[in-house]
Design a protein around this motif. Structure first.
Motif, PDB file in Angstrom:
ATOM      1  N   ALA A   1       0.756  -1.207   0.175  1.00 21.63           N
ATOM      2  CA  ALA A   1       0.094  -0.033   0.020  1.00 21.63           C
ATOM      3  C   ALA A   1       0.805   1.225  -0.161  1.00 21.63           C
ATOM      4  N   ASP A   2       2.039   1.196   0.438  1.00 20.11           N
ATOM      5  CA  ASP A   2       2.926   2.383   0.561  1.00 20.11           C
ATOM      6  C   ASP A   2       3.643   2.619  -0.787  1.00 20.11           C
ATOM      7  N   PHE A   3       3.726   1.546  -1.471  1.00 17.89           N
ATOM      8  CA  PHE A   3       4.109   1.707  -2.962  1.00 17.89           C
ATOM      9  C   PHE A   3       2.994   2.234  -3.790  1.00 17.89           C
ATOM     10  N   ARG A   4       1.965   1.818  -3.670  1.00 14.95           N
ATOM     11  CA  ARG A   4       0.557   2.424  -4.229  1.00 14.95           C
ATOM     12  C   ARG A   4       0.538   3.992  -3.898  1.00 14.95           C
ATOM     13  N   ARG A   5       0.482   4.249  -2.932  1.00 14.51           N
ATOM     14  CA  ARG A   5       0.382   5.652  -2.419  1.00 14.51           C
ATOM     15  C   ARG A   5       1.631   6.534  -2.830  1.00 14.51           C
ATOM     16  N   LEU A   6       2.779   6.392  -3.026  1.00 13.00           N
ATOM     17  CA  LEU A   6       3.849   6.939  -3.707  1.00 13.00           C
ATOM     18  C   LEU A   6       3.771   6.977  -4.928  1.00 13.00           C
ATOM     19  N   TRP A   7       3.533   5.910  -5.560  1.00 14.38           N
ATOM     20  CA  TRP A   7       3.359   6.080  -7.059  1.00 14.38           C
ATOM     21  C   TRP A   7       2.340   6.801  -7.622  1.00 14.38           C
ATOM     22  N   ALA A   8       1.390   6.886  -6.847  1.00 14.36           N
ATOM     23  CA  ALA A   8       0.201   7.983  -7.377  1.00 14.36           C
ATOM     24  C   ALA A   8       0.547   9.209  -7.270  1.00 14.36           C
ATOM     25  N   ASP A   9       1.810   9.695  -6.559  1.00  9.26           N
ATOM     26  CA  ASP A   9       2.188  11.195  -6.514  1.00  9.26           C
ATOM     27  C   ASP A   9       2.817  11.553  -7.722  1.00  9.26           C
ATOM     28  N   HIS A  10       3.186  10.440  -8.422  1.00  9.97           N
ATOM     29  CA  HIS A  10       4.126  10.967  -9.754  1.00  9.97           C
ATOM     30  C   HIS A  10       5.117  11.675  -9.648  1.00  9.97           C
ATOM     31  N   GLU A  11       5.943  11.673  -8.537  1.00  7.73           N
ATOM     32  CA  GLU A  11       7.046  12.365  -8.396  1.00  7.73           C
ATOM     33  C   GLU A  11       8.217  11.561  -9.275  1.00  7.73           C
ATOM     34  N   VAL A  12       9.414  12.253  -9.664  1.00 12.06           N
ATOM     35  CA  VAL A  12      10.182  11.870 -10.566  1.00 12.06           C
ATOM     36  C   VAL A  12      11.508  12.392 -10.111  1.00 12.06           C
ATOM     37  N   LYS A  13      12.489  11.707  -9.804  1.00  9.75           N
ATOM     38  CA  LYS A  13      13.617  12.027  -9.316  1.00  9.75           C
ATOM     39  C   LYS A  13      15.008  11.311  -9.518  1.00  9.75           C
ATOM     40  N   GLU A  14      16.045  11.625 -10.169  1.00 12.92           N
ATOM     41  CA  GLU A  14      17.177  10.997 -10.518  1.00 12.92           C
ATOM     42  C   GLU A  14      18.105  11.081  -9.076  1.00 12.92           C
ATOM     43  N   CYS A  15      18.529   9.744  -8.799  1.00 15.54           N
ATOM     44  CA  CYS A  15      19.208   9.504  -7.382  1.00 15.54           C
ATOM     45  C   CYS A  15      20.626   9.496  -7.752  1.00 15.54           C
ATOM     46  N   ALA A  16      21.302  10.805  -8.170  1.00 13.16           N
ATOM     47  CA  ALA A  16      22.759  10.931  -8.566  1.00 13.16           C
ATOM     48  C   ALA A  16      23.604  10.972  -7.282  1.00 13.16           C
ATOM     49  N   TYR A  17      22.902  11.711  -6.274  1.00 16.32           N
ATOM     50  CA  TYR A  17      23.923  11.664  -4.910  1.00 16.32           C
ATOM     51  C   TYR A  17      22.911  11.752  -3.659  1.00 16.32           C
ATOM     52  N   GLY A  18      23.501  11.811  -2.534  1.00 16.88           N
ATOM     53  CA  GLY A  18      22.601  11.599  -1.301  1.00 16.88           C
ATOM     54  C   GLY A  18      23.318  11.193  -0.110  1.00 16.88           C
ATOM     55  N   VAL A  19      22.403  11.129   0.847  1.00 14.70           N
ATOM     56  CA  VAL A  19      22.950  10.257   2.126  1.00 14.70           C
ATOM     57  C   VAL A  19      21.858   9.165   2.395  1.00 14.70           C
ATOM     58  N   LYS A  20      22.524   8.097   2.718  1.00 17.24           N
ATOM     59  CA  LYS A  20      21.232   7.032   3.126  1.00 17.24           C
ATOM     60  C   LYS A  20      21.809   6.436   4.777  1.00 17.24           C
ATOM     61  N   LYS A  21      20.952   6.448   5.295  1.00 15.97           N
ATOM     62  CA  LYS A  21      21.422   5.748   6.782  1.00 15.97           C
ATOM     63  C   LYS A  21      21.146   4.048   7.025  1.00 15.97           C
TER      64      LYS A  21
END
Length: 277
Positions: free
Chosen positions: A207-227
């Protein structure tokens, strides 16, 4: 993934308040944000033309029109590029790869490069965010070798792994970034049956994926920080950089780059020594 251009444009229209673009915001509105007629007016195109574009019937739409719409909807650079891709399906990358076809292999030279990064966890992702190769420290952090080949997929690990919330202390941010990156790939390889199957599986099971997929956000993960909360090494704060693998634009090298002398770097050094033993 039919109707992607329309769904995307409607989601972008919904986030723009009329007052932000100089239009009156009072009165009854059946939809949030801008109406199609208002977008067309502000972009300088006919209402009929814009409606046909949202319906996916504008394959010959020009760069100038898409640029004007992107300006009105305040798209960022990644969203703008995504709009150009989904608005003109004939310009997409070929994607007819069977979902059952074995995952593409990395060149031996790329594996040698990975193995040479002894102090940096690193791995290679394919177009579906499948994990294609890794080095020893990348495996020690993520446990790729302990997974079945079909499970070596970052979206599956984020949304279908029962321990994902424990593994990622900032799970919500990781999940949102993963979906935004997957949607970017889906726009480029819309006719890839394996990619469509992956989105369908995640939509059915999470259900979390369905909710986020419906937001239609697009982003290239070129860099960042992950914990990552590692079961042995403890909490790891991992800046990362991504690089395209030169011979294959569908493959991406991901390298974790902890700051020298940091607690994370010390913990990775210990983890590497335990792994070597």
């Amino acid at each position: 993934m039919d109707g992607e251009v329309g769904d995307f444009l409607r989601s972008r229209r919904a986030r723009i308040r009329p007052e932000e673009v100089g239009l009156p915001g009072h009165g009854r509105r059946r939809v949030p944000g801008l109406r199609r007629e208002e977008v067309a007016q502000l972009a300088g195109v006919s209402v009929d033309y814009y409606i046909r574009l949202e319906q996916g019937r504008g394959p010959s739409v020009s760069d100038a029109v898409l640029d004007a719409i992107a300006r009105v909807l305040r798209l960022d650079e990644t969203e703008h590029a995504y709009l150009r891709t989904v608005a003109r399906p004939q310009h997409r990358q070929p994607g007819r790869r069977s979902p059952r076809q074995p995952a593409p292999q990395v060149r031996p030279g790329v594996q040698t490069l990975l193995d040479g990064m002894e102090r940096s966890p690193a791995f290679v992702l394919g177009r579906r965010m499948d994990v294609l190769a890794w080095n020893a420290l990348g495996d020690a952090v993520n446990g790729f070798s302990r997974l079945a080949p079909a499970e070596r997929n970052m979206p599956r690990q984020v949304f279908l792994n029962p321990s994902a919330h424990d593994l990622y202390p900032e799970w919500s941010a990781v999940a949102a970034t993963t979906v935004a990156n997957l949607r970017l790939a889906a726009g480029t390889y819309a006719d890839d049956p394996g990619l469509c199957a992956l989105v369908g599986e995640l939509s059915l099971k999470s259900a979390d994926f369905r909710r986020l997929w419906a937001d239609h956000e697009v982003k290239e993960c070129a860099y960042g920080v992950k914990k990552i909360r590692h079961p042995v090494a403890g909490l790891l704060t991992l800046p990362y950089e991504t690089l395209a693998v030169g011979h294959d634009p569908e493959q991406t090298l991901v390298v974790y780059t902890p700051e020298k002398g940091s607690r994370t770097a010390e913990r990775l050094a210990l983890l590497g020594s335990w792994t070597a033993v």
